[in-house]
Design an enzyme around this catalytic site. Sequence first.
Site, short mmCIF file in Angstrom:
data_model
loop_
_atom_site.label_atom_id
_atom_site.label_comp_id
_atom_site.label_asym_id
_atom_site.label_seq_id
_atom_site.Cartn_x
_atom_site.Cartn_y
_atom_site.Cartn_z
N CYS A 1 -52.66 0.32 20.76
CA CYS A 1 -53.85 0.82 21.44
C CYS A 1 -53.43 1.65 22.65
O CYS A 1 -52.24 1.76 22.96
CB CYS A 1 -54.76 -0.33 21.88
SG CYS A 1 -53.96 -1.40 23.11
N ASP B 1 -44.54 -13.13 -1.18
CA ASP B 1 -43.12 -13.49 -1.27
C ASP B 1 -42.25 -12.70 -0.28
O ASP B 1 -41.08 -13.05 -0.09
CB ASP B 1 -42.59 -13.23 -2.69
CG ASP B 1 -43.27 -14.11 -3.72
OD1 ASP B 1 -43.47 -15.29 -3.43
OD2 ASP B 1 -43.60 -13.61 -4.81
N CYS C 1 -8.38 8.16 7.13
CA CYS C 1 -9.25 9.29 7.50
C CYS C 1 -10.70 8.82 7.64
O CYS C 1 -11.37 9.08 8.65
CB CYS C 1 -9.20 10.40 6.44
SG CYS C 1 -7.57 11.07 6.12
N CYS D 1 -50.99 0.36 25.25
CA CYS D 1 -49.56 0.43 24.95
C CYS D 1 -48.98 1.76 25.45
O CYS D 1 -47.98 1.80 26.16
CB CYS D 1 -49.31 0.32 23.44
SG CYS D 1 -49.86 -1.21 22.70
N ASP E 1 -42.35 -11.79 -6.72
CA ASP E 1 -42.95 -10.52 -7.14
C ASP E 1 -44.17 -10.12 -6.32
O ASP E 1 -44.70 -9.03 -6.51
CB ASP E 1 -43.36 -10.60 -8.62
CG ASP E 1 -44.57 -11.49 -8.83
OD1 ASP E 1 -44.72 -12.48 -8.08
OD2 ASP E 1 -45.37 -11.22 -9.75
N ASP F 1 -40.08 -18.11 -7.48
CA ASP F 1 -41.53 -18.19 -7.37
C ASP F 1 -42.07 -18.42 -8.79
O ASP F 1 -41.50 -17.93 -9.76
CB ASP F 1 -42.06 -16.87 -6.80
CG ASP F 1 -43.57 -16.83 -6.78
OD1 ASP F 1 -44.17 -17.79 -6.28
OD2 ASP F 1 -44.15 -15.85 -7.29
N CYS G 1 -7.17 9.63 2.70
CA CYS G 1 -6.97 8.19 2.49
C CYS G 1 -7.92 7.43 3.40
O CYS G 1 -8.66 8.03 4.18
CB CYS G 1 -5.53 7.78 2.76
SG CYS G 1 -5.06 7.90 4.49
#
Length: 801
Positions: free
Chosen positions: A16, A700, A86, A19, A696, A498, A83
Amino acid sequence: MGQQKDMAIGITGMTCSACSTRIEKVLNKMDGVEANVNLTMEHATVKYDPEQVEPEDITARIEKLGYGVQKERVELDIHGMTCSACSSRIQKVLNKASGVDQATVNLATEAGVVEYDPSTISVDDIIAKVKKLGYEAVVKKDREEQADHKEEEIKRKKRQLWISALLSLPLLYTMIGHFPWDLGIPVPHLFMNPWFQFVLATPVQFYIGAPFYKGAYRALSNKSANMDVLVALGTSAAYFYSVVEAIRWQLNPGLEPELYFETSAVLITLILVGKLFEALAKGRTTAALTKLLSLQAKEATVLRDGIEEKIPVDQVQVGDVLLVKPGEKIPVDGMVIKGASSVDESMITGESIPIEKNENDPVIGATINKNGTIQMKAERVGKDTALSGIVKIVEEAQGSKAPIQRTADVISGIFVPIVVGISVLTFITWYFVVSPGELPQALEAAIAVLVIACPCALGLATPTSIMVGTGKGAEQGILYKGGEYLEGTHRLTTVLLDKTGTVTKGQPEVTDFVAFHNDESSLLKDVIAAEKASEHPLAEAIVSYGAEKGVEPQEASNFEAIPGYGIQADVEGRRVHIGTRKLMELENLSHEEYNATLSGLEEEGKTAMLIAVDGVIKGYVAVADTVKETSKRAIQEMKKLGLEVYMVTGDNERTARAIASQVGIDGVFSEVLPEQKAEKVKELQSQGQKVAMVGDGINDAPSLATADIGIAIGTGTDVAIETADITLMGGDLMHLSKAIVLSRKTIKNIRQNLFWALAYNTAGIPVAAIGLLAPWVAGAAMAFSSVSVVSNSLRLKRAKI
């Protein structure tokens, strides 16, 4: 007051005007700061005096107030790395840069990912820092440009190798002349001429070998050491010693020169062979991504004013109506608006059985329309499609670093200086102790130590396996969101599942329908007619059952839903009641003789309802959220892998136990509210378990985030998928055991790679130090170590999971 600078800051968490006002007030109290905070745009415009305040102080003050400062992310292509020293160096410098939140540099993909605060540092500044270290950095090109660049690089490596090999072969042939025994093979006198060898070796040393000198200079100027330092030191020592010997021979024609031109030239050639094989193998590690991208449709048939028009798929816009004929790929994600068909979604979900699609059903881009013509409305196009999302996740996973790689980075960072020290010690020991005054022997042993110890294989050991592992997972419908999750999965000890939508299908289905007086068809017609007027999920399941049985629905009147009891309605003059035993009691109907049957059904986790017509109980119907076909087998597989399996659900304990017993789960958490699921995860973690949460739904998401590894079922909600560390694209739980097996095999592969990379080096150094390894043999072994590590990683592509 100095000259003011401007900065723009994205701010998150403002709710709001209080803030934005608070942030603005606090910033304006800072010395040398003028701030204006816009709530709507979630944005702050700040003028500041760099002599009085640093940009980091401003962003830190915003974060201290409890708000977030928006970070941006840039992906870079970085060229010139040879390598892991680097990539470690670039990563270290970027992570120390002001405004950089996190930087990850991957040697195998030649890419970097940088999260940064745009108010403090720009992309140009980041690129400049990489260039200052001596490497080339550009904002990541699209995949086709990248492929062209890699193709060009391979062609250049082949060209250099041919030139190097042609110049080195005569020098390699001269080695026969150095053998202490006569092999009877003639060596032309010209080949033994020091200046002839000089002419052949010089282009190899300074033209073909130029990248090693550049790399060594970059590393040393940045106070670090890498593989290039070792190669440049070793070959230069052999080359310049030979030049001195050639000059001595010129001044003293009777002198027998000790020439090592063939050592430096053959060494560079062998390293180029290794680099070419490495580049070719790296290309094969990204084959999974290329395969994913090739799934995409190239064209789409769009309907405009009733006219069919073929357009490139990247020109499809949201809202376009597309025509998809049998055998064609579905161009983008969308919704069927006309027609019906079955669609093969195996390339996205891993499910082998085609899915029936009717009006209002969703379809996924890149899947194959099997047998009916459909019209669809485009809803997600371009980078928003499911396939693009998968490609992005796989790219990010391949570009991320697994924790195990940090070990390799630390080792390679300290390895090179130690090797240089051992090489110097070897030279001193040979020159002053073993063969006093014998410079050639001391030099040869020191060069061999430098060459055999090149840590390039160490730098490739982890990223190549991660790339192949995440690619193979994507092909199987398993998306790891980063290398750390691919690694972390192998440590899991416990899986928390779940129930709804994970173990079960998540949709109620009729499991039992019984008519007591053998008039099942007419009773079913009455039931369907009555339930059709209800909006309850159980009613939907019963109506769907009727449709499967081919029942023509009749019209019902005087419908009434009685909450907690059931429904009643009139069907063609008959009064129909469907509901619990309580409903029968309300209607004064005796049901005692059926109680045992109904209790038995409820013990199995089913919702059982009696059916009465005109005051007589005629039968019953039972509905349940049925278990997925593969759940039982998947849980058996998890147990075989040594995992403890638990189920968590909001259902009552009786129903939960019934489902758990069907699939072989022993541990059950029942009557758990959505917000309590994360607590169950913490409870298991407090017992020392490494927990995977599989779910899912939106409810969860907190537990997926709390778990050591959060795993989302791909048929679930976007929120669950976004929160999870791994997504199983199909709804099949068998993918979970595959994800764990693939993680274990990948980690085993990485450990094999690290072992062999270090074994070559550590076993080779003492052999070289005591003079039993010629420099060119050391070069061949070093090249072979890189090739063997990448080849071992590619074995993962054929691994059974």
